[in-house]
Design an enzyme around this catalytic site. Sequence first.
Site, PDB file in Angstrom:
ATOM      1  CG  HIS A  22      -0.224   0.086   2.527  1.00  0.00           C
ATOM      2  ND1 HIS A  22       0.347   1.242   3.011  1.00  0.00           N
ATOM      3  CD2 HIS A  22       0.008  -0.864   3.458  1.00  0.00           C
ATOM      4  CE1 HIS A  22       0.894   1.015   4.181  1.00  0.00           C
ATOM      5  NE2 HIS A  22       0.712  -0.264   4.479  1.00  0.00           N
ATOM      6  CD  GLU A  92       2.068  -5.711   8.209  1.00  0.00           C
ATOM      7  OE1 GLU A  92       2.193  -6.937   7.981  1.00  0.00           O
ATOM      8  OE2 GLU A  92       2.811  -4.840   7.714  1.00  0.00           O
TER       9      GLU A  92
END
Length: 198
Positions: A22, A92
């Site tokens: 990202h 994550e």
Amino acid sequence: MNPVTTHAQSTEREDRLWLVRHGETDWSKSGRHTSTTDLPLTAEGEQVAASLKERLAAEQFDLVLTSPMQRARRTAELAGFPDAEVDEDLVEWNYGDYEGITTAEIRETVPGWTVWKDPVPNGETPAQVATRLNRVIAKIAAVDGDVLVFAHSHALRALTARWLELNVTEGRHFVLGTATVSVLGWERGSPAIHRWNC
């Protein structure tokens, strides 16, 4: 059975796994551990994420996956994939009590700490991370064609280690910047890195 091994059984496979971390957030910019905190991209992060659209436009993907976190979903959208399939397993690494603080701050009380080799209080263990990323690889293995994944630094580094049939902690060797593109694939039937952190 290792899902990677299953995927590698055909020595003639040419499909590739594309990885995109990202774009920049305030916390990634300052080095703060970000897992469950759902931060937006910075203005610069949005701009760089949008530049991925041109880089990926010529590619054809049979499956596009994204982490559910807004920083990954927004990166996918800006890169030209607003309909990316959300996969909860791509979140994550859960940093537990270390959420929102830097490695340097952690090392003030735990010298030499890294997420790859040391405990994460109230967070995930390497084995837990490996379990969910193995599920991602199994999903990818079922696709006959290229797959694109939008996710996070440690998750993608760990995913790469599993793709290469390594222990998830070997992800420590694969440094990954924000809004970068990496490509995994095959070399004579063995899983391989084709491009990294570009």
